[in-house]
Design an enzyme around this catalytic site. Structure first.
Site, PDB file in Angstrom:
ATOM      1  CD  GLU A  53      -2.723  -1.297  -0.047  1.00  0.00           C
ATOM      2  OE1 GLU A  53      -2.985  -0.268  -0.703  1.00  0.00           O
ATOM      3  OE2 GLU A  53      -3.087  -2.426  -0.408  1.00  0.00           O
ATOM      4  CD  GLU A  91      -3.208  -3.865  -7.207  1.00  0.00           C
ATOM      5  OE1 GLU A  91      -2.374  -4.260  -6.370  1.00  0.00           O
ATOM      6  OE2 GLU A  91      -4.062  -3.009  -6.946  1.00  0.00           O
TER       7      GLU A  91
END
Length: 320
Positions: free
Chosen positions: A131, A202
């Site tokens: 994150e 991602e």
């Protein structure tokens, strides 16, 4: 590159907004939609991060209320040379996490209680490092704006159904065809943008996250556990807000809704394979002495207790 991608996203979403407005109300509708899109873009830039946190009733924690979790994020942020983000916990049994905020100076990271209870300290390190990689790459701005505008476009499609379905509506140049396009094509196009952005970002966040936490296999193990649990444990808040699904590290949708037919994330097995390959490459290029040094650093920096593992006690905090 990230700034250009954000600009292209805003331009596309604005054009889509205007197109839906034209289909509903002609030129007048297009101008109204343009003004709404401009307002939505401005609002998203300044407020979308906090709005997403409110959607999931995220509770901010600090060094006093969640010392171990907060300290972990603090250490990872220092590893990444990032400002300390705000840290949140979401009371949700599904293990998952996301980051939000318009820039690293105004970023926030959030983890669910399910994540903190089900994963080890090392695995949580991998997730939060992932994150923080989104924060470092400024993906959080793209994610939050996409979520806000995609939801707004879907609402505009519903508005078209309610007010634009009259075949004799002179303001609608394409009649029922335009209404159907506004109802179906526009939300679908917005979803495709979410999918494309999420799939490409991602992999890069996985790689950078592995560098931040120091071990690609920590994140690989976490992804496997989160993906398995997400299939069994529903996330009702995400089901109510499917436009935010692409923000999570693993798709939180259960598949019970049409929104889940098209994944916003790359295949988890492929992500794990890429991380395992990265671990092999790191091991190949490391000397025996550097491997020993790394092992010592890990032993010193990683506590022997995790979240509810073995005989250890879970940390005190809002999830206990």
């Amino acid at each position: 590159m990230n700034t250009m991608r954000t600009a292209m996203l805003l331009a596309f979403m604005t054009a889509l907004f205007m197109g839906v407005g034209y289909l509903i109300g002609g030129r007048g509708g297009m101008m109204i939609a343009f003004m709404l899109a401009a307002a939505a873009n401005l609002f998203s830039y300044w407020n979308s991060g906090n709005m997403v946190l409110r959607m999931y009733d995220a509770q901010e924690v600090d060094a006093q209320s969640a010392p171990e979790f907060y300290g972990l994020v603090e250490k990872l942020a220092a590893n990444a040379n990032l400002p300390m983000p705000r840290v949140y916990v979401i009371n949700n049994p599904q293990p998952n996490a996301f980051a939000t905020g318009r820039n690293p100076e105004n970023a926030a990271v959030a983890a669910s209680t399910g994540l903190l209870n089900a994963l080890s300290y090392e695995e949580v390190s991998g997730v939060m490092a992932h994150e923080l990689a989104h924060v470092q790459y400024r993906d959080t701005l793209t994610m939050t704006i996409t979520a806000t505008l995609a939801g707004a476009i879907s609402m505009l499609g519903n508005f078209a159904f309610l007010l634009g379905g009259n075949r004799n509506n002179n303001n609608n140049p394409l009649g029922i065809v335009g209404v159907l396009a506004a109802m179906i094509v526009a939300p679908f196009a917005a979803m495709l943008v979410q999918m494309a952005i999420s799939r490409t970002r991602e992999y890069s966040a996985d790689r950078r996250g592995a560098e931040i936490c120091g071990n690609p296999l920590w994140l690989a193990s976490a992804l496997a556990k989160i993906a398995g649990a997400a299939e069994r444990i529903p996330n009702t808040a995400a089901e109510r807000n499917p436009a935010t699904a692409h923000m999570f590290i693993i798709n939180p949708l259960s598949g019970e809704r049409m929104d889940s037919l098209f994944s916003t994330h790359p295949n988890t097995a492929n992500r794990i394979a890429a991380l395992e390959q990265m671990a092999q490459e790191r091991q190949t290029h490391s000397t025996p002495q550097s491997q020993a040094d790394t092992a010592v650093r890990k032993t010193r920096s990683v506590p022997q207790t995790g979240w509810g593992r073995g005989d250890s006690q879970p940390p005190k905090g809002p999830w206990s």
